[in-house]
Structure formats: structure tokens, C-alpha cells
Write a protein that holds these residues in place. Structure first.
Motif, PDB file in Angstrom:
ATOM      1  N   ARG A  91     -59.698 -33.473 -18.488  1.00 12.05           N
ATOM      2  CA  ARG A  91     -59.120 -32.019 -18.912  1.00 12.05           C
ATOM      3  C   ARG A  91     -60.105 -31.623 -17.621  1.00 12.05           C
ATOM      4  O   ARG A  91     -60.238 -32.165 -16.533  1.00 12.05           O
ATOM      5  CB  ARG A  91     -60.053 -30.993 -19.754  1.00 12.05           C
ATOM      6  CG  ARG A  91     -59.238 -29.586 -19.552  1.00 12.05           C
ATOM      7  CD  ARG A  91     -60.116 -28.791 -20.638  1.00 12.05           C
ATOM      8  NE  ARG A  91     -59.695 -29.083 -21.815  1.00 12.05           N
ATOM      9  CZ  ARG A  91     -58.519 -28.701 -22.654  1.00 12.05           C
ATOM     10  NH1 ARG A  91     -57.474 -27.981 -22.206  1.00 12.05           N
ATOM     11  NH2 ARG A  91     -58.633 -28.746 -23.798  1.00 12.05           N
ATOM     12  N   ALA A  92     -58.561 -30.802 -16.457  1.00 13.13           N
ATOM     13  CA  ALA A  92     -58.958 -30.230 -14.871  1.00 13.13           C
ATOM     14  C   ALA A  92     -58.532 -29.192 -14.905  1.00 13.13           C
ATOM     15  O   ALA A  92     -57.300 -28.426 -14.797  1.00 13.13           O
ATOM     16  CB  ALA A  92     -58.638 -30.839 -13.947  1.00 13.13           C
ATOM     17  N   GLU A  93     -59.321 -28.300 -15.161  1.00 14.52           N
ATOM     18  CA  GLU A  93     -59.082 -26.663 -14.739  1.00 14.52           C
ATOM     19  C   GLU A  93     -60.047 -26.136 -13.308  1.00 14.52           C
ATOM     20  O   GLU A  93     -61.180 -26.877 -13.330  1.00 14.52           O
ATOM     21  CB  GLU A  93     -59.193 -25.065 -16.086  1.00 14.52           C
ATOM     22  CG  GLU A  93     -58.320 -26.274 -16.785  1.00 14.52           C
ATOM     23  CD  GLU A  93     -57.055 -25.535 -17.133  1.00 14.52           C
ATOM     24  OE1 GLU A  93     -56.611 -25.455 -16.456  1.00 14.52           O
ATOM     25  OE2 GLU A  93     -56.056 -26.356 -17.785  1.00 14.52           O
ATOM     26  N   ARG A  94     -59.927 -24.902 -13.119  1.00 11.67           N
ATOM     27  CA  ARG A  94     -61.017 -24.357 -12.694  1.00 11.67           C
ATOM     28  C   ARG A  94     -62.454 -24.196 -12.328  1.00 11.67           C
ATOM     29  O   ARG A  94     -63.236 -24.542 -11.629  1.00 11.67           O
ATOM     30  CB  ARG A  94     -60.467 -23.034 -11.937  1.00 11.67           C
ATOM     31  CG  ARG A  94     -60.869 -22.009 -10.667  1.00 11.67           C
ATOM     32  CD  ARG A  94     -60.529 -20.725  -9.957  1.00 11.67           C
ATOM     33  NE  ARG A  94     -61.161 -19.962 -11.074  1.00 11.67           N
ATOM     34  CZ  ARG A  94     -60.907 -18.661 -11.536  1.00 11.67           C
ATOM     35  NH1 ARG A  94     -60.214 -18.263 -10.326  1.00 11.67           N
ATOM     36  NH2 ARG A  94     -61.197 -18.013 -12.132  1.00 11.67           N
ATOM     37  N   ASP A  95     -62.681 -23.980 -14.043  1.00 14.48           N
ATOM     38  CA  ASP A  95     -63.447 -23.770 -14.347  1.00 14.48           C
ATOM     39  C   ASP A  95     -64.067 -24.390 -15.560  1.00 14.48           C
ATOM     40  O   ASP A  95     -65.130 -24.355 -16.153  1.00 14.48           O
ATOM     41  CB  ASP A  95     -63.813 -22.076 -14.526  1.00 14.48           C
ATOM     42  CG  ASP A  95     -63.489 -21.318 -14.265  1.00 14.48           C
ATOM     43  OD1 ASP A  95     -63.906 -21.342 -13.463  1.00 14.48           O
ATOM     44  OD2 ASP A  95     -63.357 -20.224 -14.437  1.00 14.48           O
TER      45      ASP A  95
END
Length: 241
Positions: free
Chosen positions: A56-60
Motif C-alpha cells: 500500500r502506498a498513500e501519502r500518510d
């Protein structure tokens, strides 16, 4: 943590040339180990890692899968684990501190893999597993206590500056504490006695109050005392073979 668990952790760490003392501390009964100690264990055990897989790759938030391999007498062993970092949930960032969710997620995953391959999984945790583990590090306690102290009143600050003897006192106390601790280490008659001494809360308090250089020297002195008492050099050589 029971004495039996202490002994088990100490024996496993010894196979990788790492003493229990100076590497492990407790947080509400849970054994915690420094990340840098796990990195050294990975080198001794010749653990190699595959390229991490981003789940998973999100800003936060970052979730990363890490797989590690370790050679052994019965062939190569493989373990994998997931590392997660989500700001505000299991990864706190304060003030203007930069957030590195991917680096933290990878670090947690690698530490978990190292613990599994080294046979330490379930016995202790990496310092990066939880914020309370990291903030409880013995070497961070003096800085935190100093930061929490209120600013002195002007007249108090001036009186401190006017007394060079008082400014020198902490250094003398530090040298005295180091000398006393070295003497107590030398008097220890067994490996368990040295380990118990270094894990004692009062010893941890003294170590935390020492300058970093002195602290490292005392820990190295304790390690040399362990070796002189028969700390298993043979198992260290076998791990490196």
C-alpha cells in the motif's frame, strides 16, 4: 520478563556475538532490542533481503512486504513479514519533524524478519515496533529529563555561571560513576552476574546519565568481562562460518 526468558534471549544473542546487556531493555515487562543491534545480527547471520514489495502506498501510509533468507547447516531458511506505518495511528510525527512512512514500514518489516530468522520472534520486539518502545530508550532519558526542566530564573542562571566548581561537578560525578560501575563489573563472578548488573534499573539510570562516549566504553568493558568469564566465543564463530 522471567529469568528463563532472559537466559534464552541471552543465549541466542550470544550466537551472533551480541550481549544481552546494553542491547535489551524492558518496557512494562516487554523486552525491547535496539534496531542497530538487529542490523548487526543480520550481518553476522548473513541474512539477505529480496527487494521489498509495496503493498500500500498513500501519502500518510505505507505497507511493505519484506522477505529475508539466512543460510544454515540444513539449507537456506526463508521468512517474510509485513511492515506498516500510518501517521497518527502507529507512527507519530511531532512538530516540524519530517515523516518517512516508507522507511519506517521497511525498517519494521526487516526487523521482524531478522527476529524470525534469528529465533528471537516472540521473545522480544524491535524498538521501532511502537512509539513507547522508542521513547523509552535508556540513552534518551537524560535528554528528555533536561528538556522537561523549566527554564531557570535569571538570578539562578547567573549564580550557576559564577560557580565554575559547580559546572565541573557533573563531569566529576560522571567519571566517578563510570569508575564505580567498571569496578562492579570487574567484581562480577559469572556471566549471569554481569548480565543482571547491566540490566539492573539503577545501572540503566547511571548509564543513561553518562556521556555517550563513556557509556559505550562501559558497555564494551562489560562485554570484555563477559568474554573473560567464558561468554561463548565458539558459538559466535559458528554463526559467522
Amino acid at each position: 520478563m522471567s529469568a528463563t526468558t532472559d537466559k534464552q534471549i541471552a543465549e541466542i544473542l550470544a550466537t551472533y556475538g551480541e550481549p544481552l546487556a546494553g542491547n535489551v531493555w524492558r518496557v512494562q515487562g516487554t523486552a525491547v532490542i535496539y534496531h542497530k543491534a538487529l542490523e548487526r545480527i543480520a550481518v553476522q547471520a548473513r541474512i539477505r533481503f529480496d527487494a521489498p514489495v509495496i503493498v500500500r502506498a498513500e501519502r500518510d501510509e505505507a505497507v511493505i512486504l519484506v522477505t529475508g533468507h539466512m543460510p544454515g547447516p540444513n539449507g537456506e531458511r526463508t521468512e517474510w513479514s509485513i511492515g506498516e506505518a500510518l501517521i497518527g495511528v502507529n507512527y507519530r510525527v511531532s512538530g516540524k519533524q519530517a515523516a518517512y512512512v516508507f522507511a519506517m514500514a521497511e525498517k519494521r518489516a526487516k526487523d521482524r524478519v531478522i527476529l524470525k530468522l534469528a529465533g528471537l520472534h516472540g521473545l522480544l520486539y524491535s524498538e521501532d515496533e511502537a512509539d513507547e518502545f522508542k521513547t523509552s530508550r535508556p540513552d534518551l532519558q537524560p535528554a528528555r529529563s533536561q528538556a522537561a526542566r523549566p527554564e531557570p530564573a535569571p538570578q539562578v542562571e547567573e549564580s550557576l555561571q559564577e560557580s565554575p566548581d559547580e559546572e565541573a561537578a557533573p563531569m566529576l560525578d560522571g567519571a566517578s560513576a563510570e569508575s564505580d560501575l567498571r569496578a562492579r563489573i570487574d567484581k562480577a563472578k559469572s556471566i549471569n552476574a554481569v548480565t543482571d548488573l547491566m540490566l539492573d534499573p539503577e545501572t540503566q539510570r547511571v548509564l543513561a546519565a553518562l556521556a555517550p562516549g563513556l557509556r559505550d566504553e562501559v558497555r564494551e568493558h562489560a562485554k570484555q568481562r563477559l568474554v573473560s568469564l567464558g561468554w561463548p566465543a565458539k558459538s559466535r564463530k559458528a554463526a559467522a562460518a
